[in-house]
Write a protein that holds these residues in place. Sequence first.
Motif, PDB file in Angstrom:
ATOM      1  N   ILE A 161      15.677   9.395  93.807  1.00 18.34           N
ATOM      2  CA  ILE A 161      15.676   8.592  92.838  1.00 18.34           C
ATOM      3  C   ILE A 161      14.761   8.850  92.259  1.00 18.34           C
ATOM      4  O   ILE A 161      13.692   9.391  90.939  1.00 18.34           O
ATOM      5  N   MET A 162      13.833   7.984  92.894  1.00 23.21           N
ATOM      6  CA  MET A 162      12.293   7.857  92.472  1.00 23.21           C
ATOM      7  C   MET A 162      11.335   8.808  92.140  1.00 23.21           C
ATOM      8  O   MET A 162      10.339   8.656  90.835  1.00 23.21           O
ATOM      9  N   LYS A 163      11.549   9.867  92.853  1.00 22.90           N
ATOM     10  CA  LYS A 163      10.908  11.075  92.770  1.00 22.90           C
ATOM     11  C   LYS A 163      10.740  11.698  91.607  1.00 22.90           C
ATOM     12  O   LYS A 163       9.984  12.758  91.328  1.00 22.90           O
ATOM     13  N   LYS A 164      12.355  12.066  91.488  1.00 24.89           N
ATOM     14  CA  LYS A 164      12.424  12.630  90.184  1.00 24.89           C
ATOM     15  C   LYS A 164      12.079  11.634  89.180  1.00 24.89           C
ATOM     16  O   LYS A 164      11.221  12.259  87.889  1.00 24.89           O
ATOM     17  N   GLN A 165      12.570   9.891  89.007  1.00 27.77           N
ATOM     18  CA  GLN A 165      11.874   9.018  87.940  1.00 27.77           C
ATOM     19  C   GLN A 165      10.497   9.696  87.405  1.00 27.77           C
ATOM     20  O   GLN A 165      10.391   8.924  86.561  1.00 27.77           O
ATOM     21  N   LEU A 166       9.719   9.616  88.754  1.00 33.84           N
ATOM     22  CA  LEU A 166       8.343   9.663  88.669  1.00 33.84           C
ATOM     23  C   LEU A 166       7.555  10.902  87.970  1.00 33.84           C
ATOM     24  O   LEU A 166       6.586  10.947  88.006  1.00 33.84           O
ATOM     25  N   ASN A 167       8.505  11.672  87.770  1.00 30.96           N
ATOM     26  CA  ASN A 167       7.711  12.872  87.614  1.00 30.96           C
ATOM     27  C   ASN A 167       7.700  13.276  85.792  1.00 30.96           C
ATOM     28  O   ASN A 167       8.105  13.161  85.007  1.00 30.96           O
ATOM     29  N   ILE A 168       6.647  11.903  86.406  1.00 31.03           N
ATOM     30  CA  ILE A 168       5.745  12.382  84.482  1.00 31.03           C
ATOM     31  C   ILE A 168       4.512  12.407  84.614  1.00 31.03           C
ATOM     32  O   ILE A 168       3.368  13.086  85.358  1.00 31.03           O
ATOM     33  N   THR A 169       4.807  13.429  83.730  1.00 27.55           N
ATOM     34  CA  THR A 169       3.117  14.389  82.571  1.00 27.55           C
ATOM     35  C   THR A 169       2.618  13.755  81.983  1.00 27.55           C
ATOM     36  O   THR A 169       2.655  13.025  81.230  1.00 27.55           O
ATOM     37  N   LEU A 170       1.169  13.557  82.272  1.00 27.43           N
ATOM     38  CA  LEU A 170       0.767  12.451  81.499  1.00 27.43           C
ATOM     39  C   LEU A 170      -1.059  13.817  81.084  1.00 27.43           C
ATOM     40  O   LEU A 170      -1.509  14.497  81.325  1.00 27.43           O
TER      41      LEU A 170
ATOM     42  N   PRO B 204      14.712  -3.555  83.609  1.00 25.84           N
ATOM     43  CA  PRO B 204      14.124  -2.813  84.692  1.00 25.84           C
ATOM     44  C   PRO B 204      12.295  -2.576  84.944  1.00 25.84           C
ATOM     45  O   PRO B 204      12.028  -3.222  83.929  1.00 25.84           O
ATOM     46  N   LEU B 205      11.882  -1.638  85.604  1.00 30.44           N
ATOM     47  CA  LEU B 205      10.855  -1.178  85.452  1.00 30.44           C
ATOM     48  C   LEU B 205      10.334  -0.535  84.211  1.00 30.44           C
ATOM     49  O   LEU B 205      10.348   0.940  84.470  1.00 30.44           O
ATOM     50  N   SER B 206       9.359  -0.838  83.206  1.00 25.65           N
ATOM     51  CA  SER B 206       8.832  -0.065  82.498  1.00 25.65           C
ATOM     52  C   SER B 206       7.167   0.731  82.536  1.00 25.65           C
ATOM     53  O   SER B 206       6.363  -0.141  82.758  1.00 25.65           O
ATOM     54  N   ILE B 207       7.519   2.409  82.683  1.00 24.44           N
ATOM     55  CA  ILE B 207       6.379   2.372  82.954  1.00 24.44           C
ATOM     56  C   ILE B 207       6.308   3.685  81.354  1.00 24.44           C
ATOM     57  O   ILE B 207       7.109   4.330  80.514  1.00 24.44           O
ATOM     58  N   CYS B 208       5.536   2.858  80.493  1.00 29.92           N
ATOM     59  CA  CYS B 208       5.069   3.573  78.804  1.00 29.92           C
ATOM     60  C   CYS B 208       3.349   3.762  78.279  1.00 29.92           C
ATOM     61  O   CYS B 208       2.422   3.287  79.395  1.00 29.92           O
TER      62      CYS B 208
ATOM     63  N   GLU C 236       1.685   7.687  69.292  1.00 33.34           N
ATOM     64  CA  GLU C 236       2.753   8.214  69.329  1.00 33.34           C
ATOM     65  C   GLU C 236       3.248   6.747  71.261  1.00 33.34           C
ATOM     66  O   GLU C 236       2.152   6.547  72.424  1.00 33.34           O
ATOM     67  N   SER C 237       4.336   6.420  71.080  1.00 35.45           N
ATOM     68  CA  SER C 237       4.590   5.806  72.986  1.00 35.45           C
ATOM     69  C   SER C 237       5.968   6.469  73.085  1.00 35.45           C
ATOM     70  O   SER C 237       6.982   7.160  72.722  1.00 35.45           O
ATOM     71  N   GLU C 238       5.894   6.466  74.802  1.00 40.63           N
ATOM     72  CA  GLU C 238       6.536   7.156  75.814  1.00 40.63           C
ATOM     73  C   GLU C 238       6.937   6.499  76.538  1.00 40.63           C
ATOM     74  O   GLU C 238       5.774   6.528  77.839  1.00 40.63           O
ATOM     75  N   CYS C 239       8.351   5.971  77.001  1.00 32.92           N
ATOM     76  CA  CYS C 239       8.965   5.243  78.196  1.00 32.92           C
ATOM     77  C   CYS C 239       9.488   5.675  78.609  1.00 32.92           C
ATOM     78  O   CYS C 239      10.738   6.285  78.047  1.00 32.92           O
ATOM     79  N   SER C 240       9.923   5.666  80.422  1.00 35.40           N
ATOM     80  CA  SER C 240      10.486   5.347  81.247  1.00 35.40           C
ATOM     81  C   SER C 240      11.406   4.398  81.804  1.00 35.40           C
ATOM     82  O   SER C 240      10.080   3.779  82.231  1.00 35.40           O
ATOM     83  N   ASP C 241      11.859   4.342  82.738  1.00 33.65           N
ATOM     84  CA  ASP C 241      12.987   2.865  82.978  1.00 33.65           C
ATOM     85  C   ASP C 241      13.011   3.255  84.511  1.00 33.65           C
ATOM     86  O   ASP C 241      13.177   3.927  84.653  1.00 33.65           O
ATOM     87  N   ILE C 242      12.445   2.110  85.275  1.00 31.29           N
ATOM     88  CA  ILE C 242      13.088   2.657  87.192  1.00 31.29           C
ATOM     89  C   ILE C 242      14.145   0.966  86.909  1.00 31.29           C
ATOM     90  O   ILE C 242      12.870  -0.047  87.186  1.00 31.29           O
TER      91      ILE C 242
END
Length: 546
Positions: free
Chosen positions: A193-202, A149-153, A176-182
């Motif tokens: 699916i990309m729009k749902k998985q990229l629903n990242i709040t910073l 996967p591509l990981s966004i941490c 603290e760390s938080e990651c999501s895999d695509i």
Amino acid sequence: MERQRAFLDSRRSPPSDSGSATSLNADTVEDFRKKLKHFFMSPCEKVNTQWRISWKLLLQILKIGLVTTQLISFGLSNQMMVTFEDEILVTLRHLLLKGYNDRNIENYAVYTKSEVYDHIHFIVDQYVNLWNLSAGNHAYEKDGGKYTPLSICQDFYRKSLIFPENETFHIDPHVESECSDIYPSQLLADPTIMKKQLNITLDFKRLIRIKIHFALKAINVQTLFHQELPDCYVFAVATTFHNIAQSGRIKMTLNSNTDIKECKDGNVTFTFPRNIHYLTLDSFIILICLTSLLLCVHSLINGILLQFEYTAFFRALRKNVPPWSDRMEFVNGWYILIVLSDSLAISGSLLKIGIHLKNFTSYDVCSILLGTATLLVWTEVIWYLNLFQKYNVLTLALKAAFPNVLRFCGCVIMIYLGYCFCGWIVLGPYHSKFQTLNTVSECLFSVISGDVFHTFKNIRRSSYLVWLFSRLYLYSFVLLFVYMVFSLFISLITDTCNTVKQQQDRRTESALRAFIDCKDLPDSGKFTLDKEPDSCSFCSCLRCVT
């Protein structure tokens, strides 16, 4: 050794006939002198006097050409590998970084929240469509038949309350760390699916950094034009948003770590005669270097044994130990250098054979071994020049000046380190060349070499006091090191060269050299050992040579 024992026995028990004892001792001394003279003969002298080929000299001359040819061939392969890695990195920066320009790599940054989200979406979108966009042969990495996967941490503080208007803050520094895999396969099957998985709040108040990392594979096929089998590469790509300072400027970087592997299956429609030629050349170089190493080790062992024999000979005649300067002449430093270069060349050649056979991928280690071996091999050329008296001034000057140079450098390095620490602390925030101790040392060394203008020019005038200090700092460094220290260093070497030339003109020799060069015959009466001479070292043959 048998004649030495006979010589020592003749000293312990005086024979009944004094005339025969004198003749025996004279013959022993003359034989030992010839043995020493033969040991200290140069290869050219051995050829001229004995008509015997010096195999060590021929091997060294042959080794220069072979090792240099080997280094050039491997340098071309290493250059292809490094060029391929650099081109892949530049390609990924252009594909994944929005609005990227090669000129603004140091200043590539975003400044608004929307730009951060836009760049994250752009990277993911380009990564998903990389197969259609890229002109290269890139592919996603698979692990067990499944795409990695591509990981966004994102790293952030556990708690961060900052109120600049009230000049108050409350921060919990635990990170603290938080990651999501695509996964690329999911996005290719259903792009929504990309729009749902990229629903990242910073949370930018707590945000420290964002890291997007993934792996790509590629094959370097340009090696086919050099008749070499291609290598398979795995690039661990990481794009980082740096927000440690939280100044509003989030700097972006994209880097990659490369892992070279042997391709699992490769089919080429023609053979590789050049590869076979390389393997033959490497094997022949290993044989030559191994032979040279054994011959030099044998000569070193003979020199050490002869040194012990000479010490016993000297002690029997003078009742004391010869000086270290005479004893160290039996250990040829050039042979030690040859042994070191041969060891490096053999190790580098074995590693190079493994690289050509695709068993190893340690290009950097192999290049260091072969490069250092070639450097030492070409340094050995000075040994051949030393065979001629008019060309050995450099070696004699360096040998004589070495102790004084070490003491001089020991004093200078203290002042140099003081300038490094001072420049790093004071000028580091205002000049890019002074931000780390390593860059400070490089900058000051370049100033000694003449790169002065840009160092003066690039200091920001945000503080007049720091700007004034920088001028005093740089002017004093240039005056001290460029005009004083460097001049003293040159004068030190020059004085040593003059001293060496004067010694050569006077032809001053040690007791060992005077004994070896003695031309008195055994029956001249100067080898009589009944009394010890006054002006000689250990026999009447050792007179001062004018």
